[in-house]
Write an enzyme that holds these catalytic residues in place. Structure first.
Site, PDB file in Angstrom:
ATOM      1  N   LYS A   1      39.116  41.754  46.575  1.00  0.00           N
ATOM      2  CA  LYS A   1      38.179  40.692  46.191  1.00  0.00           C
ATOM      3  C   LYS A   1      37.212  41.227  45.147  1.00  0.00           C
ATOM      4  O   LYS A   1      36.724  42.364  45.247  1.00  0.00           O
ATOM      5  CB  LYS A   1      37.389  40.243  47.435  1.00  0.00           C
ATOM      6  CG  LYS A   1      36.169  39.363  47.136  1.00  0.00           C
ATOM      7  CD  LYS A   1      36.560  38.011  46.550  1.00  0.00           C
ATOM      8  CE  LYS A   1      35.314  37.215  46.126  1.00  0.00           C
ATOM      9  NZ  LYS A   1      35.703  35.968  45.424  1.00  0.00           N
TER      10      LYS A   1
ATOM     11  N   CYS B   1      34.234  34.593  36.589  1.00  0.00           N
ATOM     12  CA  CYS B   1      33.841  33.889  37.810  1.00  0.00           C
ATOM     13  C   CYS B   1      33.040  32.657  37.415  1.00  0.00           C
ATOM     14  O   CYS B   1      32.014  32.762  36.737  1.00  0.00           O
ATOM     15  CB  CYS B   1      32.995  34.777  38.721  1.00  0.00           C
ATOM     16  SG  CYS B   1      32.412  33.853  40.172  1.00  0.00           S
TER      17      CYS B   1
HETATM   18  O1  LIG Z   1      33.592  31.914  43.747  1.00  0.00           O
HETATM   19  C1  LIG Z   1      34.206  33.011  43.663  1.00  0.00           C
HETATM   20  O2  LIG Z   1      33.978  34.020  44.375  1.00  0.00           O
HETATM   21  C2  LIG Z   1      35.264  33.051  42.613  1.00  0.00           C
HETATM   22  N1  LIG Z   1      36.078  31.972  42.538  1.00  0.00           N
HETATM   23  C3  LIG Z   1      37.034  31.848  41.546  1.00  0.00           C
HETATM   24  O3  LIG Z   1      37.774  30.860  41.474  1.00  0.00           O
HETATM   25  N2  LIG Z   1      37.165  32.851  40.643  1.00  0.00           N
HETATM   26  C4  LIG Z   1      36.401  33.961  40.673  1.00  0.00           C
HETATM   27  O4  LIG Z   1      36.567  34.858  39.812  1.00  0.00           O
HETATM   28  C5  LIG Z   1      35.406  34.076  41.706  1.00  0.00           C
HETATM   29 CL1  LIG Z   1      34.425  35.505  41.765  1.00  0.00          CL
END
Ligand SMILES: O=C(O)c1[nH]c(=O)[nH]c(=O)c1Cl
Length: 315
Positions: A44, A134
């Site tokens: 993650k 993100c």
């Molecule tokens: O809300 C998130 O954690 C998230 N959610 C996404 O769809 N892509 C990302 O790179 C991330 Cl970091």
């Protein structure tokens, strides 16, 4: 017939892995991936410190995919570093490679994490995927949509990280943007791969019965994944494959079966990430898609991925 491939000088039994963020936040999830049929896995996206993330519900299945506004919840850099260094080797029964995703909330934070990660990369324990896309941290626009910002991040990380690394890109929707983003990436030889795409940012899925949004954060706005994004994912894979000849492409977006995986590889992807479908189906998705891809290749008379990798034909 073999689905084996070599990527950055590392051997992969097959091209499949999870998309960062999906089923890779906790030790149990990572170990489940480690012991699945995937060819590799990725952690993650992490920040230096533990992050709670956005209020729930923050992920939802949608008619043709998913919407998420997780808000970068993660156990913090040290957890994933220790997992990759100490725990993973003991559960990695098939000796598969592991990717490490970082997504600092500032250039300094990402650079610091990259610097701390570097020794593990020089030992061949991890491959870095720098997340520049993100879409869900309120107040933090996507780095990949600001070319000067992206250039500054890559310059800073390249100056402290001595190994080849990759970047997770947002989707682009205009040739001028493909060109300008590729021009930035091509300044950095250390950027050895480009992962296209992250979720399509700030979509809105509505439940017609309740007349409500599906997720709580950001008034229901979130990153869209799944079948909705396949054509955009394929376009970005092919756009960067043609614009960054010295780099490898990892495809992500809309892979629900062997067919979409085949399309991604045809478009130029060397590895293929699965997100929404993995979230919905579980790690059995790797067995199913591996079997479907083998069947498709057999039908077409292909025996290796290189028989059709990047060989998309235009009219
Ligand atoms: O809300 C998130 O954690 C998230 N959610 C996404 O769809 N892509 C990302 O790179 C991330 Cl970091």
């Amino acid at each position: 017939m073999s689905l084996a491939t070599t990527f950055l000088g590392v051997n992969f039994a097959n091209p499949f892995m999870n998309a960062a963020g999906v089923m890779c936040q906790t030790e149990n999830e990572l170990t489940s991936l480690a012991q699945s049929s995937s060819g590799s896995l990725i952690t993650k996206s992490c920040t230096s410190a533990f992050r709670e993330g956005n209020p729930e519900p923050r992920y939802s299945k949608a008619p043709l995919g998913s919407i998420n506004s997780m808000g970068l919840p993660n156990l913090g850099f040290d957890f994933y570093f220790n997992y990759a260094k100490n725990t993973f080797p003991s559960v990695n029964v098939s000796n598969k490679p592991i990717f490490f995703s970082i997504s600092g909330l500032s250039l300094e934070e990402s650079t610091s994490m990259a610097q701390s990660l570097c020794p593990l990369a020089t030992e061949g324990q991890v491959i870095l995927e720098l997340n520049l896309s993100c879409p869900n941290v309120p107040g933090k626009p996507q780095i990949g949509y600001d070319m000067e910002d992206m250039d500054r991040y890559l310059n800073a990380v390249s100056s402290v990280y001595s190994m080849p690394f990759g970047v997770k890109m947002p989707p682009y929707f205009d040739f001028a943007h493909f060109d300008s983003a590729a021009a930035v990436l091509n300044k950095y030889d250390k950027v050895a791969f480009v992962t296209c795409i992250n979720s399509v940012g700030n979509g809105l899925v509505i439940d017609i019965d309740s007349e409500q949004t599906l997720i709580r954060p950001k008034a229901g706005f979130g990153g869209i994944g799944g079948s909705y994004v396949l054509p955009t994912a394929l376009a970005n894979v092919n756009a960067f494959y043609t614009r960054c000849p010295g780099k490898k492409i990892i495809g992500c977006g809309g892979v629900t079966s062997g067919s979409e995986a085949f399309m991604h590889i045809l478009a130029g992807a060397s590895l293929v990430q699965i997100g929404t479908q993995l979230q919905e189906e579980g790690v059995g998705v790797f067995d199913r898609i591996l079997s479907e891809l083998r069947t498709l290749m057999e039908k077409k008379g292909y025996t290796t991925l290189s028989d059709f990798h990047g060989k998309l034909k235009t009219l």
